[in-house]
Design a protein around this motif. Structure first.
Motif, PDB file in Angstrom:
ATOM      1  N   ASP A  42     129.452  55.461  36.363  1.00 50.18           N
ATOM      2  CA  ASP A  42     128.938  56.505  35.298  1.00 50.18           C
ATOM      3  C   ASP A  42     128.060  57.376  36.286  1.00 50.18           C
ATOM      4  N   GLU A  43     127.974  58.774  35.739  1.00 47.21           N
ATOM      5  CA  GLU A  43     127.080  59.839  36.433  1.00 47.21           C
ATOM      6  C   GLU A  43     125.794  59.562  35.936  1.00 47.21           C
ATOM      7  N   VAL A  44     124.854  60.051  36.597  1.00 49.63           N
ATOM      8  CA  VAL A  44     123.405  59.712  36.385  1.00 49.63           C
ATOM      9  C   VAL A  44     122.946  60.580  35.020  1.00 49.63           C
ATOM     10  N   ASP A  45     122.182  59.913  34.599  1.00 46.38           N
ATOM     11  CA  ASP A  45     121.698  60.547  33.272  1.00 46.38           C
ATOM     12  C   ASP A  45     119.981  60.413  33.158  1.00 46.38           C
ATOM     13  N   ASP A  46     119.468  60.331  31.861  1.00 43.13           N
ATOM     14  CA  ASP A  46     118.017  60.658  31.829  1.00 43.13           C
ATOM     15  C   ASP A  46     117.309  59.593  32.487  1.00 43.13           C
ATOM     16  N   VAL A  47     118.018  58.131  32.779  1.00 41.49           N
ATOM     17  CA  VAL A  47     117.102  57.349  33.612  1.00 41.49           C
ATOM     18  C   VAL A  47     116.840  57.894  34.962  1.00 41.49           C
ATOM     19  N   GLU A  48     117.708  58.583  35.669  1.00 47.63           N
ATOM     20  CA  GLU A  48     117.568  58.728  36.917  1.00 47.63           C
ATOM     21  C   GLU A  48     116.768  59.984  37.027  1.00 47.63           C
ATOM     22  N   ARG A  49     116.933  61.012  35.934  1.00 52.44           N
ATOM     23  CA  ARG A  49     115.954  62.207  35.862  1.00 52.44           C
ATOM     24  C   ARG A  49     114.591  61.974  35.825  1.00 52.44           C
ATOM     25  N   GLN A  50     114.223  61.034  34.990  1.00 56.76           N
ATOM     26  CA  GLN A  50     112.764  60.552  34.883  1.00 56.76           C
ATOM     27  C   GLN A  50     112.338  59.707  36.340  1.00 56.76           C
ATOM     28  N   ALA A  51     113.311  59.215  37.025  1.00 56.56           N
ATOM     29  CA  ALA A  51     113.183  58.664  38.079  1.00 56.56           C
ATOM     30  C   ALA A  51     112.697  59.606  39.268  1.00 56.56           C
ATOM     31  N   TYR A  52     113.001  60.754  39.323  1.00 57.58           N
ATOM     32  CA  TYR A  52     112.971  61.931  40.359  1.00 57.58           C
ATOM     33  C   TYR A  52     111.533  62.197  40.476  1.00 57.58           C
ATOM     34  N   GLN A  53     110.702  62.390  41.398  1.00 63.40           N
ATOM     35  CA  GLN A  53     109.438  63.025  41.520  1.00 63.40           C
ATOM     36  C   GLN A  53     109.439  64.083  42.278  1.00 63.40           C
ATOM     37  N   VAL A  54     109.052  65.385  42.097  1.00 60.41           N
ATOM     38  CA  VAL A  54     108.962  66.397  42.730  1.00 60.41           C
ATOM     39  C   VAL A  54     107.588  66.787  42.936  1.00 60.41           C
ATOM     40  N   PHE A  55     107.210  66.776  44.096  1.00 60.36           N
ATOM     41  CA  PHE A  55     105.614  67.134  44.420  1.00 60.36           C
ATOM     42  C   PHE A  55     105.459  68.670  44.760  1.00 60.36           C
ATOM     43  N   VAL A  56     104.591  69.076  44.052  1.00 57.58           N
ATOM     44  CA  VAL A  56     104.402  70.730  44.313  1.00 57.58           C
ATOM     45  C   VAL A  56     103.041  70.830  44.382  1.00 57.58           C
ATOM     46  N   ASP A  57     102.765  71.912  45.047  1.00 60.22           N
ATOM     47  CA  ASP A  57     101.514  72.549  45.357  1.00 60.22           C
ATOM     48  C   ASP A  57     100.589  72.882  44.103  1.00 60.22           C
ATOM     49  N   ASN A  58      99.217  72.518  44.035  1.00 62.82           N
ATOM     50  CA  ASN A  58      98.451  72.794  43.061  1.00 62.82           C
ATOM     51  C   ASN A  58      97.599  73.724  43.289  1.00 62.82           C
ATOM     52  N   GLU A  59      96.815  74.347  42.387  1.00 65.90           N
ATOM     53  CA  GLU A  59      95.882  75.193  42.749  1.00 65.90           C
ATOM     54  C   GLU A  59      94.559  74.840  43.479  1.00 65.90           C
ATOM     55  N   ARG A  60      94.379  73.617  43.341  1.00 67.92           N
ATOM     56  CA  ARG A  60      93.210  72.941  44.263  1.00 67.92           C
ATOM     57  C   ARG A  60      93.619  72.609  45.802  1.00 67.92           C
ATOM     58  N   GLY A  61      94.982  73.173  46.172  1.00 70.34           N
ATOM     59  CA  GLY A  61      95.151  72.730  47.398  1.00 70.34           C
ATOM     60  C   GLY A  61      95.767  71.773  47.693  1.00 70.34           C
ATOM     61  N   GLY A  62      95.906  70.689  46.776  1.00 68.69           N
ATOM     62  CA  GLY A  62      96.732  69.619  46.917  1.00 68.69           C
ATOM     63  C   GLY A  62      98.139  69.596  46.242  1.00 68.69           C
ATOM     64  N   GLU A  63      98.570  68.399  45.860  1.00 70.11           N
ATOM     65  CA  GLU A  63      99.821  68.156  45.328  1.00 70.11           C
ATOM     66  C   GLU A  63      99.788  67.582  43.980  1.00 70.11           C
ATOM     67  N   ALA A  64     100.664  68.064  43.097  1.00 77.75           N
ATOM     68  CA  ALA A  64     100.792  67.351  41.697  1.00 77.75           C
ATOM     69  C   ALA A  64     102.327  67.093  41.604  1.00 77.75           C
ATOM     70  N   VAL A  65     102.604  65.994  40.708  1.00 77.57           N
ATOM     71  CA  VAL A  65     103.873  65.193  40.595  1.00 77.57           C
ATOM     72  C   VAL A  65     104.527  65.966  39.277  1.00 77.57           C
ATOM     73  N   VAL A  66     105.802  66.422  39.434  1.00 77.92           N
ATOM     74  CA  VAL A  66     106.388  66.921  38.282  1.00 77.92           C
ATOM     75  C   VAL A  66     107.865  66.234  38.098  1.00 77.92           C
ATOM     76  N   THR A  67     107.990  66.104  36.737  1.00 76.97           N
ATOM     77  CA  THR A  67     109.556  65.532  36.447  1.00 76.97           C
ATOM     78  C   THR A  67     110.528  66.379  36.152  1.00 76.97           C
ATOM     79  N   PRO A  68     111.857  66.637  36.852  1.00 80.38           N
ATOM     80  CA  PRO A  68     112.801  67.568  36.383  1.00 80.38           C
ATOM     81  C   PRO A  68     113.206  67.550  34.720  1.00 80.38           C
ATOM     82  N   ILE A  69     113.189  68.704  34.043  1.00 80.97           N
ATOM     83  CA  ILE A  69     113.585  68.658  32.796  1.00 80.97           C
ATOM     84  C   ILE A  69     115.008  68.332  32.677  1.00 80.97           C
ATOM     85  N   ALA A  70     115.660  68.592  33.750  1.00 87.06           N
ATOM     86  CA  ALA A  70     117.170  67.994  33.927  1.00 87.06           C
ATOM     87  C   ALA A  70     117.793  67.935  35.171  1.00 87.06           C
TER      88      ALA A  70
END
Length: 300
Positions: free
Chosen positions: A224-252
């Motif tokens: 089966d194709e990936v679904d919401d389980v895999e979406r929530q498992a993805y971690q995207v690390f982004v720059d934050n305003e304090r010069g560090g990193e924050a982790v966000v979850t894709p909306i899709a």
């Protein structure tokens, strides 16, 4: 055994979609003439091979020869991922040499970009042939012919990469920010019944898209194709305003339903993505090998 979803995709192609077969190249010699030097001869060149995955051993179904590559039935399959998109007009089967564990050379029937043929995806080529066996696996892929990047500035000749073994699961090997003109926002979910057809798009409200490229095609265990389980498992690390990193979850997760090795992670923020991580044991390659924990830096 090859996954059920893959078989269904190919069967639908038999009903009338032949464009994937048209993409295959069977030339056993390099026919590309160019003055662009091999990237390994150019100091600082970024043109490399990122991965090669021994995905299928004598397991490509019989009817695949009518829809992907003539002579593919019962052969091996190996996706090879490049650091940059390639000019497919410069790709011949004879541009590749596959070396097995015992030092012998595999036979390549064809090389094709299918099913990863959407805009932005032409960094993956699928090699089909007698590449090895479970007891004598392919261990290295070399580029022995002239394969040029899409913009014609780089020549991948001379590059090589070690092969991910048959029993290992897929890993992420590349990530990039997708240009806005390729987003296809609001595009309906793909049917999942057209091998190599355009995949689904991100939802309206998406502010940024990150494409991740896996070493081979991925689905949930069982096909089966990936679904919401895999979406929530993805971690995207982004720059934050304090010069560090924050982790966000894709909306899709988009670019689904087309049978390829790409996922598009749809984000609702504009912060700069730095890297992507994914935990072990959630998705498989066509042989049902589970993925290990994997992460990749987002290309600049």
């Amino acid at each position: 055994m090859i996954q059920t979803s893959f078989l269904i995709l190919l069967l639908v192609l038999l009903a009338g979609c032949s464009n994937a077969l048209d993409l295959a190249n069977y030339e056993q010699t390099d026919t590309t003439e160019t003055a662009v030097p091999a990237s390994v001869e150019v100091p600082g060149s970024e043109a490399t091979l990122l991965s090669a995955l021994y995905g299928l051993d004598d397991d490509i179904p019989s009817f695949a020869g009518r829809v992907i590559c003539k002579g593919a039935a019962g052969k091996d399959g190996m996706p090879v991922v490049f650091s940059h998109e390639v000019d497919t007009n410069t790709v011949q089967a004879g541009d590749f040499r596959v070396t097995r564990a015992d030092g012998s050379t595999g036979t390549i029937v064809c090389a094709t970009p299918a099913p990863a043929s959407d805009a932005g995806e032409l960094r993956t080529l699928l090699l089909i042939g007698d590449l090895g066996s479970a007891d004598n696996q392919p261990v290295q892929v070399d580029i022995v012919g002239n394969i040029l990047s899409m913009d014609g500035s780089m020549n991948f000749r001379g590059n090589s990469v070690s092969v991910i073994p048959l029993e290992d699961g897929p890993v992420m090997v590349f990530a990039e920010i997708v240009p806005a003109q390729e987003w296809d926002l609001g595009k309906p979910q793909a049917s999942g019944l057209r091998f190599g057809a355009p995949g689904s798009g991100c939802p309206e409200g998406t502010q940024q898209v990150v494409r991740v490229v896996w070493a081979g095609g991925t689905t949930k265990p069982g096909g089966d194709e990936v679904d919401d389980v895999e979406r929530q498992a993805y971690q995207v690390f982004v720059d934050n305003e304090r010069g560090g990193e924050a982790v966000v979850t894709p909306i899709a997760v988009a670019d689904l339903g087309d049978g390829d090795n790409n996922h598009e992670l749809c984000l609702d923020i504009t912060a700069n993505p730095v890297r992507v991580a994914f935990p072990a044991g959630l998705i498989t390659d066509p042989r049902e090998d589970l993925n290990p924990a994997t992460s990749v830096t987002v290309a600049k």
